[in-house]
Design a protein around this motif. Structure first.
Motif, PDB file in Angstrom:
ATOM      1  N   LEU A 214       0.808  -1.216   0.000  1.00  0.00           N
ATOM      2  CA  LEU A 214       0.000   0.000   0.000  1.00  0.00           C
ATOM      3  C   LEU A 214       0.842   1.267   0.000  1.00  0.00           C
ATOM      4  O   LEU A 214       0.320   2.356  -0.276  1.00  0.00           O
ATOM      5  CB  LEU A 214      -0.952   0.005   1.200  1.00  0.00           C
ATOM      6  CG  LEU A 214      -2.036  -1.075   1.195  1.00  0.00           C
ATOM      7  CD1 LEU A 214      -2.930  -0.944   2.416  1.00  0.00           C
ATOM      8  CD2 LEU A 214      -2.875  -1.002  -0.081  1.00  0.00           C
ATOM      9  N   THR A 215       2.114   1.132   0.337  1.00  0.00           N
ATOM     10  CA  THR A 215       2.996   2.303   0.273  1.00  0.00           C
ATOM     11  C   THR A 215       3.565   2.534  -1.123  1.00  0.00           C
ATOM     12  O   THR A 215       4.111   3.608  -1.400  1.00  0.00           O
ATOM     13  CB  THR A 215       4.163   2.137   1.255  1.00  0.00           C
ATOM     14  OG1 THR A 215       4.827   0.883   0.996  1.00  0.00           O
ATOM     15  CG2 THR A 215       3.674   2.142   2.698  1.00  0.00           C
ATOM     16  N   THR A 216       3.410   1.565  -1.998  1.00  0.00           N
ATOM     17  CA  THR A 216       3.944   1.711  -3.357  1.00  0.00           C
ATOM     18  C   THR A 216       3.282   2.844  -4.130  1.00  0.00           C
ATOM     19  O   THR A 216       3.977   3.606  -4.827  1.00  0.00           O
ATOM     20  CB  THR A 216       3.801   0.384  -4.121  1.00  0.00           C
ATOM     21  OG1 THR A 216       4.465  -0.654  -3.381  1.00  0.00           O
ATOM     22  CG2 THR A 216       4.421   0.480  -5.501  1.00  0.00           C
ATOM     23  N   PRO A 217       1.946   3.025  -4.087  1.00  0.00           N
ATOM     24  CA  PRO A 217       1.346   4.175  -4.790  1.00  0.00           C
ATOM     25  C   PRO A 217       1.883   5.515  -4.310  1.00  0.00           C
ATOM     26  O   PRO A 217       1.950   6.467  -5.100  1.00  0.00           O
ATOM     27  CB  PRO A 217      -0.153   4.024  -4.494  1.00  0.00           C
ATOM     28  CG  PRO A 217      -0.348   2.591  -4.199  1.00  0.00           C
ATOM     29  CD  PRO A 217       0.900   2.156  -3.509  1.00  0.00           C
ATOM     30  N   VAL A 218       2.241   5.603  -3.038  1.00  0.00           N
ATOM     31  CA  VAL A 218       2.807   6.853  -2.528  1.00  0.00           C
ATOM     32  C   VAL A 218       4.112   7.161  -3.242  1.00  0.00           C
ATOM     33  O   VAL A 218       4.387   8.316  -3.618  1.00  0.00           O
ATOM     34  CB  VAL A 218       3.024   6.756  -1.005  1.00  0.00           C
ATOM     35  CG1 VAL A 218       3.640   8.050  -0.473  1.00  0.00           C
ATOM     36  CG2 VAL A 218       1.717   6.457  -0.294  1.00  0.00           C
ATOM     37  N   VAL A 219       4.912   6.141  -3.453  1.00  0.00           N
ATOM     38  CA  VAL A 219       6.173   6.323  -4.185  1.00  0.00           C
ATOM     39  C   VAL A 219       5.890   6.790  -5.606  1.00  0.00           C
ATOM     40  O   VAL A 219       6.565   7.689  -6.128  1.00  0.00           O
ATOM     41  CB  VAL A 219       6.977   5.003  -4.200  1.00  0.00           C
ATOM     42  CG1 VAL A 219       8.250   5.158  -5.034  1.00  0.00           C
ATOM     43  CG2 VAL A 219       7.328   4.584  -2.781  1.00  0.00           C
ATOM     44  N   GLY A 220       4.866   6.203  -6.238  1.00  0.00           N
ATOM     45  CA  GLY A 220       4.523   6.608  -7.596  1.00  0.00           C
ATOM     46  C   GLY A 220       4.093   8.058  -7.683  1.00  0.00           C
ATOM     47  O   GLY A 220       4.454   8.765  -8.637  1.00  0.00           O
ATOM     48  N   VAL A 221       3.322   8.508  -6.712  1.00  0.00           N
ATOM     49  CA  VAL A 221       2.869   9.910  -6.713  1.00  0.00           C
ATOM     50  C   VAL A 221       4.047  10.857  -6.535  1.00  0.00           C
ATOM     51  O   VAL A 221       4.183  11.865  -7.242  1.00  0.00           O
ATOM     52  CB  VAL A 221       1.822  10.129  -5.608  1.00  0.00           C
ATOM     53  CG1 VAL A 221       1.509  11.611  -5.454  1.00  0.00           C
ATOM     54  CG2 VAL A 221       0.551   9.351  -5.920  1.00  0.00           C
ATOM     55  N   LEU A 222       4.932  10.540  -5.584  1.00  0.00           N
ATOM     56  CA  LEU A 222       6.083  11.405  -5.334  1.00  0.00           C
ATOM     57  C   LEU A 222       7.059  11.404  -6.505  1.00  0.00           C
ATOM     58  O   LEU A 222       7.726  12.407  -6.779  1.00  0.00           O
ATOM     59  CB  LEU A 222       6.799  10.957  -4.060  1.00  0.00           C
ATOM     60  CG  LEU A 222       6.012  11.096  -2.758  1.00  0.00           C
ATOM     61  CD1 LEU A 222       6.803  10.525  -1.594  1.00  0.00           C
ATOM     62  CD2 LEU A 222       5.652  12.549  -2.508  1.00  0.00           C
ATOM     63  N   ALA A 223       7.128  10.284  -7.219  1.00  0.00           N
ATOM     64  CA  ALA A 223       8.092  10.171  -8.310  1.00  0.00           C
ATOM     65  C   ALA A 223       7.741  11.049  -9.500  1.00  0.00           C
ATOM     66  O   ALA A 223       8.625  11.399 -10.293  1.00  0.00           O
ATOM     67  CB  ALA A 223       8.210   8.712  -8.756  1.00  0.00           C
ATOM     68  N   VAL A 224       6.462  11.391  -9.655  1.00  0.00           N
ATOM     69  CA  VAL A 224       6.053  12.201 -10.813  1.00  0.00           C
ATOM     70  C   VAL A 224       6.007  13.691 -10.490  1.00  0.00           C
ATOM     71  O   VAL A 224       5.598  14.488 -11.332  1.00  0.00           O
ATOM     72  CB  VAL A 224       4.680  11.736 -11.337  1.00  0.00           C
ATOM     73  CG1 VAL A 224       4.744  10.296 -11.800  1.00  0.00           C
ATOM     74  CG2 VAL A 224       3.601  11.903 -10.261  1.00  0.00           C
ATOM     75  N   LEU A 225       6.403  14.062  -9.286  1.00  0.00           N
ATOM     76  CA  LEU A 225       6.437  15.486  -8.953  1.00  0.00           C
ATOM     77  C   LEU A 225       7.489  16.201  -9.797  1.00  0.00           C
ATOM     78  O   LEU A 225       8.508  15.612 -10.166  1.00  0.00           O
ATOM     79  CB  LEU A 225       6.747  15.666  -7.456  1.00  0.00           C
ATOM     80  CG  LEU A 225       5.657  15.203  -6.481  1.00  0.00           C
ATOM     81  CD1 LEU A 225       6.126  15.386  -5.051  1.00  0.00           C
ATOM     82  CD2 LEU A 225       4.356  15.957  -6.721  1.00  0.00           C
ATOM     83  N   PRO A 226       7.261  17.455 -10.122  1.00  0.00           N
ATOM     84  CA  PRO A 226       8.208  18.174 -10.977  1.00  0.00           C
ATOM     85  C   PRO A 226       9.578  18.353 -10.343  1.00  0.00           C
ATOM     86  O   PRO A 226      10.575  18.511 -11.051  1.00  0.00           O
ATOM     87  CB  PRO A 226       7.525  19.525 -11.224  1.00  0.00           C
ATOM     88  CG  PRO A 226       6.476  19.649 -10.180  1.00  0.00           C
ATOM     89  CD  PRO A 226       6.070  18.273  -9.808  1.00  0.00           C
TER      90      PRO A 226
END
Length: 291
Positions: A214-226
């Motif tokens: 469940l923490t993996t989506p958090v990584v995905g969101v942070l990874a696409v930040l500018p």
């Protein structure tokens, strides 16, 4: 009361042959060692029913087959499909499921059955129980990875030319074993801490898997930040990507692009996660013992 009743005995003591133990009392260190050994055996279902052996040995079989296939490919082509450092990373999902099944067996079962007061009687201390369980889980997970890595190294040692090449291969092998130890330590601390909070094994297994996935989506969101720094530090949000970042920095040369210059930060955060997890685990069992 009649005279007849007064003469009747109130009770009878029967000697059924019990004797006091007169042998050596081995003490705390041997108790912890026995608890640790029992935990390792439990992780692989040894000494238990056939049903308890199915899942752990299924995982062992899958990992062993992967190692055998990689060894065969290396022998035929002379090229390794996966490096020693990539091997634990590719199998990280299997490690998570192994921990999710074994951790509740080590922690939740005793909580549910209410036998902790028996374990925590003197001379065994409260922290001894928690650390013995953690050491057993870490050892079992490490063996799950280190055994196949050793098989891969043994096969590779016969395919390279010269003692120098074997020595280089051995250095790569040690790096892979060290990376496997990092996987085992981080994953097991998280898994056992979560399992110690839940008394039902099925629920605990789901909670362990959830803690990782469940923490993996958090990584995905942070990874696409500018922000470039935010994307490079995104892996800190999940135990899986945290360990992967350490691998990119320390065990897989050339993989630093994803995490930039923040490899030491990943290592420090992983160390902090392990230390915090151990402290919380000890606190959890202090609370359980006082209930």
């Amino acid at each position: 009361m009649s005279t007849l009743d007064a003469r009747q005995p109130a009770g009878v003591i029967h000697d059924i042959g019990y004797q006091r133990y007169t042998g050596p009392r081995l003490g705390r260190r041997h108790i912890v060692g026995a608890l640790y050994l029992h935990g390792v055996r439990t992780a692989f279902g040894l000494g238990r029913s056939a049903k308890a052996k199915i899942f752990p040995w299924l995982i062992v079989g899958v990992v062993g087959v992967v190692a055998a296939v990689l060894t065969a490919i290396r022998a035929q082509t002379g090229t390794a499909p996966l490096s020693y450092g990539e091997f634990p990373e590719v199998l990280s999902v299997l490690i998570i499921f192994f921990c999710a099944i074994v951790a509740p067996e080590l922690a939740s079962r005793d909580l549910h059955s209410g036998v902790l007061p028996l374990y925590l009687a003197r001379p065994l201390r409260r922290g001894d129980y928690a650390m013995a369980k953690l050491a057993a889980l870490v050892s079992a997970t490490f063996l799950l990875l280190a055994g196949p890595l050793t098989v891969i190294f043994a096969g590779a040692a016969f395919t390279v030319d010269g003692i120098g090449a074997v020595w280089d291969e051995f250095g790569d092998y040690l790096g892979g074993v060290a990376y496997a130890a990092v996987h085992a330590l981080v994953f097991c601390v998280v898994a056992l801490l979560v399992a110690s909070l839940v008394r039902r094994r099925a629920v605990a297994a789901g909670a362990v898997v959830g803690a990782f996935l469940l923490t993996t989506p958090v990584v995905g969101v942070l990874a696409v930040l500018p922000s470039r720094d935010a994307s490079q530090l995104a892996g800190l949000a999940s135990p899986v990507t945290l360990v992967s970042g350490i691998g990119d920095w320390a065990f897989e040369p050339g993989g630093e692009v994803a995490i930039g210059p923040y490899g030491p930060v990943y290592a420090v955060v992983a160390l902090g996660l392990v230390a915090t997890g151990v402290l919380l685990l000890l606190a959890r069992y202090r609370k359980v013992a006082s209930q």
